[in-house]
Design a protein around this motif. Sequence first.
Motif, PDB file in Angstrom:
ATOM      1  N   VAL A  15      67.645  45.171  51.653  1.00 13.02           N
ATOM      2  CA  VAL A  15      67.086  44.767  50.613  1.00 13.02           C
ATOM      3  C   VAL A  15      68.217  45.805  49.210  1.00 13.02           C
ATOM      4  CG1 VAL A  15      65.729  46.746  50.247  1.00 13.02           C
ATOM      5  CG2 VAL A  15      65.047  44.379  49.602  1.00 13.02           C
ATOM      6  N   ASN A  18      71.306  43.130  49.418  1.00 14.09           N
ATOM      7  CA  ASN A  18      70.916  41.926  48.921  1.00 14.09           C
ATOM      8  C   ASN A  18      71.090  41.264  47.455  1.00 14.09           C
ATOM      9  OD1 ASN A  18      71.044  40.605  51.400  1.00 14.09           O
ATOM     10  ND2 ASN A  18      69.207  41.019  52.200  1.00 14.09           N
ATOM     11  N   ALA A  19      70.215  42.719  46.964  1.00 20.82           N
ATOM     12  CA  ALA A  19      69.807  42.199  45.610  1.00 20.82           C
ATOM     13  C   ALA A  19      70.949  42.343  44.623  1.00 20.82           C
ATOM     14  CB  ALA A  19      68.251  43.497  44.723  1.00 20.82           C
ATOM     15  N   TRP A  46      76.518  45.915  53.176  1.00 24.74           N
ATOM     16  CA  TRP A  46      75.720  45.254  53.250  1.00 24.74           C
ATOM     17  C   TRP A  46      75.753  45.045  55.126  1.00 24.74           C
ATOM     18  CZ3 TRP A  46      74.798  40.444  56.302  1.00 24.74           C
ATOM     19  CH2 TRP A  46      73.668  39.404  56.461  1.00 24.74           C
TER      20      TRP A  46
END
Length: 58
Positions: A15, A18-19, A46
């Motif tokens: 998360v 992703n941000a 990632w």
Amino acid sequence: MTSTSTEPMPARPMVVLNAQIRALVAGGGVASPEGRREYERLLVEWVSAVRGGPAEAV
């Protein structure tokens, strides 16, 4: 102890990655060579997080 580029990077939650990827892309950061390298580095990290293993340097 100092970190070098040959040491594995600490795992970060997907998360968070992703941000960071979304913020870089939304801000147009991938237009510069430095931004592209950061984008690629984040993608490698990632993918590693998805697979559950340590990130490998490109």
